[in-house]
Design a protein around this motif. Structure first.
Motif, short mmCIF file in Angstrom:
data_model
loop_
_atom_site.label_atom_id
_atom_site.label_comp_id
_atom_site.label_asym_id
_atom_site.label_seq_id
_atom_site.Cartn_x
_atom_site.Cartn_y
_atom_site.Cartn_z
N PHE A 82 -73.13 21.83 11.63
CA PHE A 82 -72.88 20.44 12.00
C PHE A 82 -71.56 19.95 11.40
N THR A 83 -71.35 20.24 10.13
CA THR A 83 -70.13 19.79 9.45
C THR A 83 -68.90 20.46 10.04
N PHE B 179 -72.80 14.64 7.89
CA PHE B 179 -73.72 13.53 8.19
C PHE B 179 -74.97 13.97 8.94
N LEU B 180 -75.33 15.24 8.89
CA LEU B 180 -76.49 15.69 9.67
C LEU B 180 -77.75 14.91 9.30
N GLY B 181 -77.99 14.71 8.01
CA GLY B 181 -79.19 13.98 7.58
C GLY B 181 -79.24 12.58 8.16
N LYS B 182 -78.09 11.92 8.22
CA LYS B 182 -78.03 10.56 8.78
C LYS B 182 -78.37 10.57 10.26
N VAL B 183 -77.87 11.57 10.97
CA VAL B 183 -78.14 11.64 12.41
C VAL B 183 -79.63 11.90 12.66
N LEU B 184 -80.21 12.84 11.94
CA LEU B 184 -81.63 13.14 12.13
C LEU B 184 -82.50 11.93 11.80
N ALA B 185 -82.12 11.18 10.77
CA ALA B 185 -82.86 9.96 10.44
C ALA B 185 -82.72 8.95 11.56
#
Length: 376
Positions: A161-162, A169-175
């Motif tokens: 992703f990066t 920001f993968l965690g932000k997108v999944l959230a």
């Protein structure tokens, strides 16, 4: 919620494409609506709220970003509401997609959606987003009147992703995806672009993840809309290759529902029996493939696009843009605005900005704008 126009703004600034103030008039007697010379009628409005984005996806823009439009050049909330009203009431627009750039970076996004919903209680209003910050805004967007959402997500792995987005920001997108589902912005659709040697092998895993959560995954062939102009037909992952990648784990059969102008060709998904390669078990869901390059659907295109600075683009690959916002700010009435919009759509190219299909053909010329500057 009421949006007030306030003081007139100066004329809209030039975009990055070849901008022409006014198109030639349509032939007399052409019926009202966003028709073109090939008998197609645009009823799906894609409206960009901004050219700004907080990611730097490799297939869209350079690492350093782009030169953003000035605040004065971008449509105000009231101007957006007015143009949508003209589209719906006079020109037959039946659905609206808000795009960018990244729509979530607009501070007045909720106000815009509220005003659009107040004016058009039954209009389907969707939005395409990269999902960064969506976890904090999804509930408010639903309350304001947003119907559903599309989230761009090309990998479930942080490193990949990066590499693709140049942001961790993968965690932000999944959230954000989870928050959209919880808020009722469904069906949540996931848009994924496969890049050769980077995330193509992850496609079955991405589909399994989407099916498990009830999301609708759409794979999109990479198009020549990158700011670096590095796209080649040879390097892109084709729809045929996508089907082959997925078929290693799943059985795909054509969705019996009518496509009805949708860009994605849908397939029903079931588990694949390793021994026989046949479908086994119940229907798991669907997957879509948007094959703009290798299996184009231009003959049934129903989209009209307005850029963030109010330029009409009749096709993603148009080399000409026609100024609607400048006319609006000069004091034009609704009939004049509708006429220019109709005139611009009448000369829509047959396909891919030309009179024939053929991305990657010798006579294809890539537009100056990247996808973020057009609005998807």
């Amino acid at each position: 919620m009421s949006v007030q126009l306030g003081m007139p703004l100066p004329p809209a600034g030039d975009g990055t494409g070849s901008s022409v103030s006014a198109p030639p008039p349509r032939p007399a007697g052409t019926p009202p609506g966003l028709f073109d010379r090939y008998g197609r009628r645009a009823t799906d409005m894609r409206l960009s709220l901004t050219d700004k984005c907080n990611l730097r996806c490799t297939y869209c823009m350079p690492a350093e970003g782009l030169e953003w439009l000035s605040k004065q050049a971008v449509m105000t909330a009231a101007e957006i509401v007015r143009l949508v009203r003209i589209g719906v009431e006079q020109l037959g627009v039946r659905e609206l997609r808000l795009t960018g750039g990244e729509p979530l970076v607009r501070a007045d996004l909720v106000d815009i959606i509220s005003a659009l919903r107040e004016a058009h209680p039954d209009l389907p209003i969707s939005m395409t987003t990269n999902g960064v910050g969506l976890d904090k805004k999804a509930a408010g967007l639903k309350e304001a009147g947003l119907t559903r959402i599309n989230v761009s997500l090309d990998s479930l792995h942080e490193e990949t992703f990066t590499k693709l987005t140049r942001r961790p920001f993968l965690g932000k997108v999944l959230a954000g995806v989870d928050a959209a589902w919880a808020a009722g912005l469904g069906p949540v659709k996931i848009n994924a672009v496969l890049m050769r040697g980077i995330n193509d092998v992850e496609s079955p895993e991405l589909l399994a993840w989407a099916l498990d959560r009830g999301y609708e995954l759409r794979f999109i062939e990479q198009m020549p809309l990158d700011a670096d102009h590095g796209w080649t037909r040879r390097d892109m992952i084709t729809a045929a290759e996508i089907r082959e990648l997925l078929s290693r784990d799943f059985a795909l059969t054509p969705d019996p529902r009518e496509r009805d102008g949708a860009p994605a060709e849908r397939f029903e998904v079931r588990q694949r029996d390793p021994a026989s390669a046949e479908a086994t078990g119940p229907l798991l869901g669907t997957v879509g493939i948007i094959a703009s390059v290798t299996e184009p659907f231009c003959s049934d295109c129903r989209r009209t696009r307005i850029t963030a600075e109010g330029k009409i683009m009749s096709c993603l690959f148009s080399r000409e843009e026609f100024d609607l916002l400048g006319l609006l700010r000069s004091g034009a009435d609704d009939e004049e605005l509708a006429q220019r919009w109709q005139d611009a759509m009448w000369i829509k190219p047959k396909a891919h900005g030309m009179d024939h299909t053929g991305l990657g053909a010798p006579d294809f010329v890539q537009p100056d704008r990247s996808m973020s500057a057009i609005g998807g």
